[in-house]
Scaffold this motif. Sequence first.
Motif, PDB file in Angstrom:
ATOM      1  N   LEU A   1       0.821  -1.223   0.000  1.00  0.00           N
ATOM      2  CA  LEU A   1       0.000   0.000   0.000  1.00  0.00           C
ATOM      3  C   LEU A   1       0.849   1.265   0.000  1.00  0.00           C
ATOM      4  O   LEU A   1       0.440   2.295  -0.534  1.00  0.00           O
ATOM      5  CB  LEU A   1      -0.919   0.024   1.231  1.00  0.00           C
ATOM      6  CG  LEU A   1      -2.202  -0.771   1.122  1.00  0.00           C
ATOM      7  CD1 LEU A   1      -2.932  -0.743   2.466  1.00  0.00           C
ATOM      8  CD2 LEU A   1      -3.098  -0.242   0.022  1.00  0.00           C
ATOM      9  N   THR A   2       1.993   1.199   0.643  1.00  0.00           N
ATOM     10  CA  THR A   2       2.857   2.391   0.743  1.00  0.00           C
ATOM     11  C   THR A   2       3.894   2.464  -0.368  1.00  0.00           C
ATOM     12  O   THR A   2       4.739   3.357  -0.351  1.00  0.00           O
ATOM     13  CB  THR A   2       3.555   2.447   2.114  1.00  0.00           C
ATOM     14  OG1 THR A   2       4.344   1.266   2.284  1.00  0.00           O
ATOM     15  CG2 THR A   2       2.544   2.580   3.245  1.00  0.00           C
ATOM     16  N   GLY A   3       3.844   1.520  -1.307  1.00  0.00           N
ATOM     17  CA  GLY A   3       4.787   1.529  -2.418  1.00  0.00           C
ATOM     18  C   GLY A   3       6.197   1.140  -2.006  1.00  0.00           C
ATOM     19  O   GLY A   3       7.169   1.506  -2.659  1.00  0.00           O
ATOM     20  N   ARG A   4       6.323   0.376  -0.936  1.00  0.00           N
ATOM     21  CA  ARG A   4       7.633  -0.001  -0.411  1.00  0.00           C
ATOM     22  C   ARG A   4       7.916  -1.502  -0.579  1.00  0.00           C
ATOM     23  O   ARG A   4       8.832  -2.020   0.008  1.00  0.00           O
ATOM     24  CB  ARG A   4       7.727   0.338   1.077  1.00  0.00           C
ATOM     25  CG  ARG A   4       7.440   1.780   1.414  1.00  0.00           C
ATOM     26  CD  ARG A   4       8.747   2.539   1.443  1.00  0.00           C
ATOM     27  NE  ARG A   4       8.649   3.807   2.123  1.00  0.00           N
ATOM     28  CZ  ARG A   4       8.470   4.964   1.511  1.00  0.00           C
ATOM     29  NH1 ARG A   4       8.307   5.006   0.229  1.00  0.00           N
ATOM     30  NH2 ARG A   4       8.443   6.091   2.184  1.00  0.00           N
ATOM     31  N   GLU A   5       7.100  -2.186  -1.383  1.00  0.00           N
ATOM     32  CA  GLU A   5       7.262  -3.633  -1.475  1.00  0.00           C
ATOM     33  C   GLU A   5       8.568  -4.078  -2.118  1.00  0.00           C
ATOM     34  O   GLU A   5       9.024  -5.193  -1.895  1.00  0.00           O
ATOM     35  CB  GLU A   5       6.074  -4.293  -2.195  1.00  0.00           C
ATOM     36  CG  GLU A   5       5.987  -3.991  -3.673  1.00  0.00           C
ATOM     37  CD  GLU A   5       5.125  -2.786  -4.020  1.00  0.00           C
ATOM     38  OE1 GLU A   5       4.544  -2.793  -5.100  1.00  0.00           O
ATOM     39  OE2 GLU A   5       5.053  -1.839  -3.219  1.00  0.00           O
ATOM     40  N   ASP A   6       9.214  -3.187  -2.878  1.00  0.00           N
ATOM     41  CA  ASP A   6      10.473  -3.541  -3.526  1.00  0.00           C
ATOM     42  C   ASP A   6      11.689  -3.262  -2.659  1.00  0.00           C
ATOM     43  O   ASP A   6      12.792  -3.680  -3.011  1.00  0.00           O
ATOM     44  CB  ASP A   6      10.627  -2.786  -4.855  1.00  0.00           C
ATOM     45  CG  ASP A   6       9.564  -3.234  -5.870  1.00  0.00           C
ATOM     46  OD1 ASP A   6       9.105  -4.379  -5.754  1.00  0.00           O
ATOM     47  OD2 ASP A   6       9.223  -2.444  -6.751  1.00  0.00           O
ATOM     48  N   GLU A   7      11.506  -2.547  -1.539  1.00  0.00           N
ATOM     49  CA  GLU A   7      12.635  -2.259  -0.661  1.00  0.00           C
ATOM     50  C   GLU A   7      13.038  -3.494   0.107  1.00  0.00           C
ATOM     51  O   GLU A   7      12.183  -4.277   0.509  1.00  0.00           O
ATOM     52  CB  GLU A   7      12.270  -1.140   0.348  1.00  0.00           C
ATOM     53  CG  GLU A   7      12.096   0.209  -0.297  1.00  0.00           C
ATOM     54  CD  GLU A   7      11.753   1.273   0.730  1.00  0.00           C
ATOM     55  OE1 GLU A   7      11.700   0.975   1.940  1.00  0.00           O
ATOM     56  OE2 GLU A   7      11.544   2.415   0.312  1.00  0.00           O
ATOM     57  N   GLU A   8      14.323  -3.652   0.302  1.00  0.00           N
ATOM     58  CA  GLU A   8      14.810  -4.775   1.104  1.00  0.00           C
ATOM     59  C   GLU A   8      14.479  -4.533   2.549  1.00  0.00           C
ATOM     60  O   GLU A   8      14.445  -3.408   3.026  1.00  0.00           O
ATOM     61  CB  GLU A   8      16.318  -4.925   0.937  1.00  0.00           C
ATOM     62  CG  GLU A   8      16.721  -5.412  -0.429  1.00  0.00           C
ATOM     63  CD  GLU A   8      18.199  -5.664  -0.533  1.00  0.00           C
ATOM     64  OE1 GLU A   8      18.818  -6.038   0.473  1.00  0.00           O
ATOM     65  OE2 GLU A   8      18.721  -5.477  -1.633  1.00  0.00           O
TER      66      GLU A   8
END
Length: 152
Positions: A144-151
Amino acid sequence: MAADSPHPRPDRLRALPSRLLGLASMRADRLIGDGLAAVGARKWHYAVLATLQEYGPASQSELSRRSGIYRSDMVAVLNLLADEGHVERTPDPADRRRNVITITESGRRRLAHLDALLADLQKQLLAPLDEHERGELVRLLRKLTGREDEEM
């Protein structure tokens, strides 16, 4: 109407994801804020110490970008952390107009203490969920926060 009111909320309100996220956020902010305040800390103190520990010494503007703290607020946060001996400011050898901020040994100890406290507070916050649900919640919030690609 108080949160502990015996009167049920309308179905429309109880079904709004945005409202539920807001309520969860308020609960989390209160729990974390109160827990940190009990040991004389704030979320921004933790963010600065964690950023310095992970990325190393940085200028105030770099710390602001990496931690998400407004530049105008950063000076007050750093003043307090420096007064407590958790960070040091030294002139940047490449540009004497800037300071380089470094975490001290005291800051590392403080961060370790805050890490343990926050781990306990996270457990309290997520107590109603089982381990699988906790992982799923984090995954969905990252999405939802657009952080799914961050490690992690």
